[in-house]
Every structure is written in structure tokens, then in C-alpha cells.
Design a protein around this motif. Structure first.
Motif, PDB file in Angstrom:
ATOM      1  N   HIS A 101       0.833  -1.200   0.000  1.00 23.79           N
ATOM      2  CA  HIS A 101       0.000   0.000   0.000  1.00 23.79           C
ATOM      3  C   HIS A 101       0.872   1.256   0.000  1.00 23.79           C
ATOM      4  O   HIS A 101       2.082   1.179   0.126  1.00 23.79           O
ATOM      5  CB  HIS A 101      -0.894   0.023   1.255  1.00 23.79           C
ATOM      6  N   ARG A 129      -7.988   2.070  -6.808  1.00 17.32           N
ATOM      7  CA  ARG A 129      -7.323   1.118  -5.916  1.00 17.32           C
ATOM      8  C   ARG A 129      -6.975  -0.178  -6.657  1.00 17.32           C
ATOM      9  O   ARG A 129      -5.924  -0.777  -6.404  1.00 17.32           O
ATOM     10  CB  ARG A 129      -8.215   0.810  -4.711  1.00 17.32           C
ATOM     11  N   PRO A 512      -8.286   1.393   5.222  1.00 16.60           N
ATOM     12  CA  PRO A 512      -8.922   2.558   5.851  1.00 16.60           C
ATOM     13  C   PRO A 512      -9.009   2.418   7.367  1.00 16.60           C
ATOM     14  O   PRO A 512      -8.925   1.310   7.919  1.00 16.60           O
ATOM     15  CB  PRO A 512     -10.317   2.563   5.221  1.00 16.60           C
ATOM     16  N   ILE A 576      -6.801   6.724   5.360  1.00 16.78           N
ATOM     17  CA  ILE A 576      -6.201   5.391   5.405  1.00 16.78           C
ATOM     18  C   ILE A 576      -5.141   5.345   6.500  1.00 16.78           C
ATOM     19  O   ILE A 576      -4.642   6.374   6.958  1.00 16.78           O
ATOM     20  CB  ILE A 576      -5.575   4.983   4.055  1.00 16.78           C
TER      21      ILE A 576
END
Length: 968
Positions: A101, A129, A512, A576
């Protein structure tokens, strides 16, 4: 040689091996990789039951870009740990992983959008995403192949990825523990903020570089004292961030600093100070400050002391107070008080306070309960001033490329226009930059989500403390072993002084913060956050099935809340988690959840670069102390950074980088692995062409040692072995050295001292073996028949072979496999399936070691004397010599108990205890030993080349007695 004379070369036991002198590693290593893949080495090792487990937990590299030399260093060190632990009898597990990420991947996707003229904000977040996920997947595959090429073992078919659905579920579950135990809160405080990336940054995401900044000395007018001496005087502040001046709310001074009132009595033509103007300054800094205003010492005078009582009654006006067009923005009186952090080492003795942009000022006014009075929201997420800010609306602190924007020049110009500027300049200083964008960062007050490190966690896991900080500090001291030990101090000081942990980031690609806030409630209200086990369970079930994308799908709030609470009463949080929370949680979904994780859910070792004291070691410690009450690791090992061979930091712009791929293509991965093993990883490591040449030379010498053994053992079998008790002293001495080395190697590997292990083995192989034992025993190995000496020598070589191959296999992964397969062929054969042999204590003999230390010391003098004769061309070979050695009586007895002539590789030798001739050779560091040279007398044996008086008296007239027996 006549036709009747046999060719004695054919009667010798010359070495036979197909093991090549030239390794050809770049070509051959991929073949061994394919072989290991076919055999399934890693999984085969897991089949060995009943072993104590050892788990090295992989700190995840970022799935973005090809590997650099730092990656190679890190992964090779890890591999040497895993392989050595496995071969010492452990079940050593290694699950490689990737950090998937975060912002760097978002940037790559945004770059692609910009090239296509596409607006990121117009792209549905789930679609965005998914593109980030696909990008990360591609780089995971590339980096996996690059790591495997280095010979790294591990569970490559099933690594861990922070973007896997189960991983995202667990990361969310770990976050929810902070939510439920009450340590999570929303606050507003200055955090390091990247205007370029539009997000908050953690300390670990920041690096420091020199930056040239504007610097200004600014006047604040004194009012409200009722004292003619003080009123209208100016308090002067100094700052390197002029852009914070519009957000100034206060000025502070030091309670222990000596202050004075200074009056201008003269001025140069270009100067922002006026005659008669009075300034309050620290006495120790006044001359420097006024000098910055171009005033020499004849142009000002000190009028009087300014006491703490004087300061206490002062009120200040902002320099933009009453400015035309200012719309009253700066017309409030500025707060003025003492503060502990003010010094008189630089500046003016006063500090201007913009608590929205400085942590010390923020904490001062937080503790005073005055935050609402001093917090501003002038700077937007892109680093521009709010559009309605008078004079400066829309001005940018930084340009989109990270260069200086137009805010500072505009503010400086305005301060000069209103008479608020005393001096200006520029300063070069160390300044924080984003490690991703390389652009400067700012401190900016923003609403963020934090984990409180000093609030009781109340989870019942209080063995090591009640708060995250207490648990972390106790873990550091009592639960973790640090290699090197200085790592303890570094992390301890960081944890001890750190503020609350900023968890939130304002981006899209990540896990998140799975929480909801109550509409109309304040962050300080008890019911502000929805704390519901049922809601949490719904979220986690969705993440397990769909990944974190479930949070962003249409109707997500209603899906998770309906039937439990009224969705209309809550707002969904879309920030996030910091990626350091992701990687800090990996212990939970790797060590705890996987069948091949660790037995206790903890890692035996975390191993990363020294920068990870503020990165992964740090975040993992905080995360685990918040969720399981202690550190997630039993031990931490840190290594230095990689530099070029001149000690300079590597840079593509300089052209001094070293690519792992380039090294493996030119030399092979084993050379890179050997470079790691030869280096002191506790400090920075240098690498470059000349260093690699030296490493390759060391490899060549070691390879020749292994080749000699293979050649001498070409037809060796079990029936050739001889018992220890029947061995000559020389062989028993070699086995004694093996016993010593066994302790050094295994203790070294256990302590991760790879440099110490390799140096001991290299010294043994090149000095004790190649230059001593092999040199001596070549004669027996090549010329003897089936004698006790030859059988003993080959038995020892076999024992050497099994130990050296396994001892060196964790380092020279490919080469030791090649050595192993020379004697142990087979489709499923591999040295990496073998444990290091147990070495019998019977081999140890301190008395033998002392005796042979004396023998070798005398031998060194003999070889030194013969080298002089060879240099002077009196002899060609040491076998042409028959020297006399002069030693003490005790030493003479030692030398006479062995075949000293054979040990010195001479045809004969005479041992004397008398007085040595004056011309005898000696060495300064070896007292009591002298050597007198003489040539050997007799005929040369045509088979072994020794000179002997009995040559010509046997059935084979050209050879000596020993060779004649061998020919029968």
C-alpha cells in the motif's frame, strides 16, 4: 628417460576431479536455482520434525522498482541467518513479504493518469485502488525473481502481501483494538506534512538534507505597559520560516536570559532600522542581531536592563497590526510569556510562536488550555494559504515541483513595506524532506487520528506496563536482544521521547481507518467514536471476502451499520492507515495466523537497516504493545547502509551505484554473498569494482582449496577410512583445529557474526590447509601406496570436506552445492538438506595444540631460510635442501618426535642443540631458532623427487625405498 624406464607419473595418485578451476557462476547459478525449485528444498526442510523452531520475520520491502544493493545486503544477511540456523538443527522458517500500500504506488498511477490527461479525482476510488493493486502485483513478481537470483531461500510460492484480503482484514482488526481499548482519538496538532503529496508523514518517511532557507528578523511593537521607556520599543524575533508569520499568535522569552534595551543612534543609507528606534534583545545576541541590520557598534547603545518584571507587563502587536487591507486579521494583541524552550544560543532571545506549525509552541499552549485562542488554519493541504487570507491568499509555500514558492518573498516584502522588518538573509541548514518526493515538508496543524502512547490500554495485558510507552520501554530492556547492543539505546531514546502516534493519512491506496464518528459530537465526547463489536465483525467479514475495497463501495456505511445503529447518525472515516501501521501489523497475520508462522506468534529475529529504529522496528513495537502487550520480537539485528568504495553515498546522478543484477551478471551471486560475509555489517559497507575484485580473489583461493580436496578424494570409500587412534599426529592436529573451528563457526553463526565465521574459515582454509597441511601431505597423497599415512590423510580430507561444505553453505550457497554434488550426485541430493556434522570432543587436545604451535614456529624459520636460498638460485625446490636446525633441548625433543623433514618438505634435516653458526638464518620474532643451509646428498628419486642415498639399490633403480614399495 629411456624406453626401459617407466613413466612414473602414471604411477602417482594424482588428483582427479571434474570440478573446474573457473567457477562460471553467472551461467551455472541459474541451473542450481532450477534444481532447487524442482527438489523443493524449502518444503523438504519443513518435513524434518521434532526441531526447535526459528523464525526470522521479513521486514517487507516496498513493491515498487528494481532491487538496489541495499536490498541485496539485507536479504543476503537474512538468508545467511536462516540457512545457518537450519543447518545447526533448527526448523528455520522464512516467509518473504511485501509492503504493497501507500503513496509511491499512488504516485505511479497518478503519473499515468497525467500522461493521459485523466483527472484522478474523477476516477472511482475502487477502480483507482484496483490499478494500484495490479501495479504492486507486477513489481512483487519482478522483485521475487530478483531475490531468488541471489540464492535467497524461503516460501516464495506463498509470500505475505499487505494487500492480500486476509492481511487487510487483520490490519483492520488490529486497528479496531486501538478503537475499542480507548487509545484511538482524533486530535488537531502540528504534524509533518508534505504539500506535494498532500498527506501527513511519519518520522520514518522523512530524511534530512541541506536546504537554503529565507531568514528574517522581525519587529513586534511593545504596547500597554504605561512605561515610556518600554512602550513603542520593539521585541525582535528571528525565524527561518517567514511563511509562518501570518499564523503568529505569540512571542515567548527565556526566564533565565539577560535582556537589554538598545537604541539606534546612527545608521547606514540602506537599513530597516531608524535612528531613535529601540529594540529589546538578549544581551548575548544583541551585537549579532544589530549587525545583521548593518549597524556597527558605533550606531547603537545599550540604555538599560530589561528585567523579568519588565517583560511580564509587556503586550505586543503583530507587525501587520493595523495594516491597510489587513481586514483586522492581525489586530489582536499577541500573547507574550516565558517558555522553557527559549535559549540565547542563536536568534534574538525571543521565539515567535505559530502553534499551528510548531510542536513546542503547540504543547506550550495546549498545557495552558489556550489552544482555541492560538490555532490557525491558514495553510491548506497543498501548501497554499487560504484564499481569503489578506495579502497572501493563494500564495504557495512550495511549487508543485517542491521548489520555493511565492509565499516567503511576498511575506518578506509586506513586512518590509509596513516597517516590520529589521533584517533578512538566507541560511543553509539541515531540513526535513519527504523520502518519496524529495521535497521539503512543513509542520501543519491538521485533524488527524492518533494512538495515545501514555493512556492506559485497559486490555488486561499489563505484565510489562499499562501504557504503550511503558510496555515498549520494558520490552526494549527486558525482552529483546539487540545486535549490535547500541540498537537498544537508539530505539529506547526514540520511544521515550516520542509523541502520540499519528495513524491517519489522507490518501486512497491503503487500509482505511475502519471507524465511524457520531454526527454533532465533538472528538472529546465519549460517544464521538462508534465502538461496536458487531459493526467491527461485519467490516472484518467483508474485508476477508472482498478486501478493503469493501469500505469504498457504494452503500458501505449502510451495509455495516443498518440494524445495529442508525446510519444517518454517523459519518464514515475515509482516511487510510499509515503504511507503517500495515507493516507493523505483519506479525499478526504472518507469525500468528499462518500455519508456517511461529509457535508463539513472535519472531525470533527482526533484521533490517539501522534506519528502521525509526521505521519498522519502531512501528512494530508500538503496534504490538498496543494489541498484545509486548514487543513482537525476541531479538533485533541491524546493519549499516551501502556506500561506494570511496565511502560516498550512492547516487544515480553521480553514477556510483552498484546494481545487484550487474554484479550477478559479471561475477555471480556467490561473490555478492561473499562480499556481505566479509564485511562488518554493523557499520556502513563499501562496494565497488576494486572491492569486488578483491572478493573474487578470496573466492578463487577458497575454491582452489575445495578443488584440492575433491581431487584427493576422487576414489575414496568407507573402506579407506582409518580410526582416530591410528592417525599420525599431524592428522590429529588438523582434527583438533576442526574441533576449535566447530565452536567458532557455530557460536559465530548463533551470534550472527558472519564476518567472524568467514574470516576463521578462510584463514584455516588458506593458511592451515593450503599453505601447511596440503603442502605437506601432497607427497603422501600422491606418492604413498596404501599406507597408514595416506589413509589417515584422506580420512581427514573427508572429514574436512563434510564440515567445510556445510559450514560455508549458508554463505556460498551455490558453490557449496557444486562441491557437494561432486561427491554426492543424485536428483534429490543437496547440501542444503544436510545439517552441520557433530564434531567429537575426542578430537580436542590442548597439549597437541601447544606442541604443534612450537613445530609450526620452527618450521616457519626453516621455510624462511629456504626461501632465501631459492631466491639466490642455490636450489630450485625445497627437496634439494638438507638444512640443520639449531634449537633448545626441549624443542629438539619435540621436533625429533615427528618427521620434521617431511613437515619442512626437505629431503632430510638435522636437529641440533649446539651453538648455531654466525651465518645461520633466524627470525627476530622467533627466539632460540636458527637454520644453517646445506644441500641434500644422494640421488633424486624420479618418482617423488626426494634426494636419498638409497636410490639405485632397489628393484626399481630410479626410485627411493618408499616409492619402490609403492610400485610393488
Amino acid at each position: 628417460m629411456s624406453d626401459l624406464t617407466p613413466d612414473y607419473k602414471d604411477t602417482l595418485n594424482l588428483p582427479k576431479t571434474e570440478f573446474p578451476m573457473r567457477a562460471g557462476l553467472p551461467k551455472r547459478e541459474p541451473e542450481w536455482l532450477e534444481r532447487w525449485e524442482k527438489i523443493g528444498i524449502y518444503d523438504r526442510l519443513r518435513e524434518k520434525k521434532g526441531r526447535e523452531s526459528f523464525t526470522l520475520h521479513d521486514g517487507p520491502p516496498y513493491a515498487n522498482g528494481n532491487l538496489h544493493i541495499g536490498h541485496a545486503l539485507n536479504k543476503i544477511l537474512k538468508d545467511m541467518v536462516v540457512r545457518s540456523q537450519q543447518m545447526m538443527g533448527k526448523d528455520a522458517r522464512y516467509i518473504p513479504g511485501w509492503d504493497c500500500h501507500g503513496l509511491p504506488i499512488e504516485w505511479k498511477i497518478e503519473e499515468k493518469y497525467r500522461k493521459k490527461g485523466r483527472d484522478k479525482d474523477a476516477v472511482p476510488v475502487v477502480e483507482f485502488r484496483q490499478e494500484c493493486r495490479e501495479f504492486a502485483e507486477g513489481w512483487v513478481d519482478i522483485q521475487r525473481d530478483e531475490f531468488k537470483r541471489l540464492g535467497i531461500t524461503g516460501k516464495w510460492k506463498n509470500p505475505y502481501l499487505t494487500m492480500d484480503f486476509h492481511a487487510e482484514r487483520v490490519i483492520a482488526a488490529e486497528f479496531q483494538k486501538f478503537l475499542m481499548n480507548g487509545t484511538l482519538y482524533q486530535g488537531s496538532k502540528p504534524v509533518m506534512w508534505s504539500p506535494i503529496e498532500k498527506t501527513a508523514l511519519a518520522e520514518a518517511e522523512v530524511e534530512y538534507h541541506d536546504k537554503e532557507s529565507f531568514t528574517v528578523w522581525v519587529k513586534f511593537k511593545v504596547v500597554g505597559t504605561g512605561d515610556k521607556t518600554l512602550d513603542s520599543a520593539k521585541v525582535v524575533i528571528w525565524t527561518t520560516t517567514p511563511w509562518t508569520m501570518p499564523s503568529n499568535k505569540a512571542v515567548v522569552y527565556g526566564a533565565d536570559i539577560s535582556y537589554g534595551l538598545y537604541e539606534v543612534i546612527g545608521r547606514p543609507e540602506e537599513c530597516w532600522a531608524n535612528i531613535g528606534e529601540r529594540f529589546i534583545l538578549s544581551d548575548s545576541l544583541a551585537e549579532d542581531v544589530l549587525g545583521r541590520a548593518r549597524l556597527d557598534t558605533t550606531m547603537f547603545r545599550r540604555l538599560c536592563d530589561i528585567t523579568q518584571d519588565d517583560l511580564a507587563k509587556i503586550e505586543l502587536q503583530h507587525p501587520l497590526h493595523g495594516a491597510e487591507g489587513g481586514e483586522g486579521e492581525w489586530d489582536d494583541i499577541r500573547d507574550f510569556r516565558s517558555a522553557d524552550f527559549v535559549t540565547d544560543t542563536e536568534g534574538t532571545g525571543f521565539v515567535h510562536c505559530a502553534p499551528s506549525h510548531g510542536m513546542e509552541e503547540f504543547e506550550l499552549y495546549r498545557d495552558l488550555g489556550m489552544l482555541e485562542e492560538v490555532i490557525t488554519y491558514n495553510v491548506m493541504e497543498d501548501g497554499r494559504f487560504r484564499v481569503d487570507l489578506p495579502f497572501f491568499g493563494g500564495k504557495a509555500i512550495l511549487k508543485p515541483n517542491g521548489k520555493e514558492g511565492n509565499a516567503n518573498p511576498a511575506i518578506i516584502e509586506k513586512l518590509a513595506e509596513v516597517g516590520g522588518l529589521l533584517a533578512r538573509g538566507k541560511i543553509k541548514h539541515s531540513y526535513p524532506h519527504s523520502w518519496r518526493s524529495k521535497a521539503p515538508v512543513i509542520y501543519r496543524n491538521t485533524p488527524q487520528w492518533f494512538a495515545a502512547v501514555d493512556k492506559p490500554v485497559n486490555d488486561g495485558l499489563d505484565d510489562y506496563g499499562t501504557t504503550i510507552r511503558e510496555r515498549a520501554l520494558t520490552s526494549i530492556d527486558k525482552l529483546v536482544t539487540w545486535t549490535p547492543s547500541t540498537g537498544r539505546n537508539r530505539l529506547y531514546s526514540m520511544i521515550e521521547a516520542r509523541p502520540d502516534w499519528v495513524l491517519s493519512r489522507q490518501r486512497a491506496w491503503g487500509v482505511p481507518l475502519t471507524c465511524f464518528t457520531r454526527n454533532g459530537a465533538l472528538p472529546t465526547d465519549d460517544n464521538y467514536l462508534l465502538r461496536s463489536d458487531e459493526v467491527n465483525a461485519r467490516v472484518l467479514d467483508a474485508f476477508e471476502a472482498e478486501g478493503a475495497d469493501a469500505w469504498y463501495k457504494e452503500g458501505a456505511k449502510e451495509r455495516f451499520l443498518t440494524g445495529l445503529v442508525n446510519p444517518d447518525e454517523y459519518s464514515q472515516v475515509f482516511d487510510i492507515l499509515d503504511v507503517w501501521f500495515d507493516s507493523g501489523s505483519t506479525h499478526a497475520f504472518v507469525l500468528r495466523d499462518r500455519d508456517d508462522g511461529s509457535d508463539d506468534g513472535l519472531a525470533d529475529l527482526y533484521l533490517e537497516g539501522t534506519d528502521q529504529h525509526r521505521g519498522w522496528f519502531h512501528s512494530s513495537m508500538l503496534q504490538s504493545c498496543g494489541t498484545r502487550g509486548r514487543a513482537p520480537y525476541h531479538a533485533v539485528l541491524t546493519h549499516g547502509f551501502t556506500l561506494d568504495e570511496k565511502g560516498m553515498k550512492m547516487s544515480k546522478s553521480i553514477g556510483n551505484t552498484v546494481s545487484p543484477d550487474d554484479v550477478t551478471r559479471q561475477y555471480g551471486a556467490d561473490i555478492l554473498r561473499l562480499w556481505v560475509a566479509q564485511s562488518d555489517y554493523s557499520s556502513d559497507l563499501r562496494i565497488g569494482p576494486e572491492i569486488l575484485k578483491g572478493v573474487a580473489d578470496s573466492y578463487r583461493r577458497l575454491r582452489n582449496t575445495m578443488r584440492f580436496m575433491l581431487g584427493a578424494l576422487s576414489d575414496f570409500s568407507e573402506t579407506d577410512k582409518i580410526e582416530f587412534e591410528s592417525m599420525p599426529e599431524l592428522e590429529r592436529w588438523v582434527l583438533h583445529r576442526l574441533y576449535e573451528l566447530d565452536e567458532i563457526v557455530k557460536t559465530g553463526y548463533a551470534a550472527y557474526d558472519f564476518q567472524g565465521v568467514f574470516q576463521a574459515l578462510f584463514q584455516f582454509a588458506t593458511v592451515d590447509l593450503s599453505s601447511f597441511y596440503f603442502d605437506i601431505r601432497k607427497d603422501v597423497l600422491y606418492c604413498d601406496g596404501n599406507t597408514t599415512e595416506r589413509r589417515a590423510a584422506r580420512t581427514v580430507l573427508d572429514l574436512l570436506y563434510h564440515r567445510l561444505t556445510t559450514w560455508l553453505a549458508p554463505v556460498l550457497t551455490f558453490t557449496m552445492e557444486e562441491v557437494w554434488l561432486e561427491r554426492n550426485p543424485g536428483d534429490n541430493s543437496s547440501v542444503h538438506l544436510i545439517d552441520m556434522p557433530i564434531t567429537p570432543s575426542l578430537w580436542y587436545s590442548s597439549e597437541l595444540a601447544k606442541k604443534w604451535a612450537v613445530i609450526r614456529q620452527v618450521r616457519r624459520v626453516v621455510t624462511g631460510a629456504l626461501e632465501l636460498e631459492r631466491r639466490d638460485k642455490n636450489i630450485g625446490s625445497s627437496l634439494e635442501a638438507a638444512p640443520s636446525v639449531y634449537v633448545t633441548t626441549d624443542v629438539a625433543e619435540v621436533l625429533k618426535s615427528v618427521s620434521f623433514a617431511d613437515l619442512c618438505i626437505t629431503s632430510s634435516i638435522e636437529i641440533n642443540t649446539g651453538v648455531a653458526p654466525e651465518v645461520a638464518f633466524s627470525l627476530e620474532d622467533t627466539a632460540g631458532v636458527s637454520v644453517s643451509f646445506a644441500k641434500a646428498v644422494g640421488r633424486k628419486c624420479n618418482r617423488c623427487w626426494k634426494i636419498s642415498s638409497d636410490v639405485g639399490s632397489h628393484s626399481h633403480p630410479e626410485v627411493c625405498r618408499r616409492c619402490n614399495s609403492a610400485l610393488k
